[in-house]
Design an enzyme around this catalytic site. Structure first.
Site, short mmCIF file in Angstrom:
data_model
loop_
_atom_site.label_atom_id
_atom_site.label_comp_id
_atom_site.label_asym_id
_atom_site.label_seq_id
_atom_site.Cartn_x
_atom_site.Cartn_y
_atom_site.Cartn_z
N PRO A 3 4.07 3.84 3.19
CG PRO A 3 2.39 5.38 2.81
CD PRO A 3 3.56 5.09 3.70
CG PHE A 4 7.35 0.79 -2.06
CD1 PHE A 4 8.61 1.35 -1.98
CD2 PHE A 4 7.04 0.00 -3.15
CE1 PHE A 4 9.55 1.12 -2.97
CE2 PHE A 4 7.98 -0.24 -4.15
CZ PHE A 4 9.23 0.33 -4.05
#
Length: 70
Positions: A2-3
């Site tokens: 995830p970013f």
């Protein structure tokens, strides 16, 4: 991996930005079960002269509010 990308007006301290990143990482990890080491967070600060709403920069809005005394 995830970013999480946070864009905000500039002016917060390095400590505040670090706390934002920590809190987002902890919350995302708690909700999703993702290992915090695999969560990336970028906090981007944008100058008030480069961020607009309704065609007016936030710098102009701040100047107007200061002139009006609010």
């Amino acid at each position: 991996m995830p970013f999480i990308n946070v864009k905000q007006l500039s002016g917060r301290s390095d400590e505040q930005n670090a706390e934002i990143a920590r809190a987002l990482t902890e919350t995302y990890a708690r909700i999703t079960g993702v290992d915090p080491q695999n969560i990336w967070v970028a906090v981007e600060e944008v100058p008030a002269t480069h961020w607009t709403a309704g065609g007016e920069t936030f710098a102009a809005r701040r100047a107007k509010a200061a002139a009006e005394g609010s």
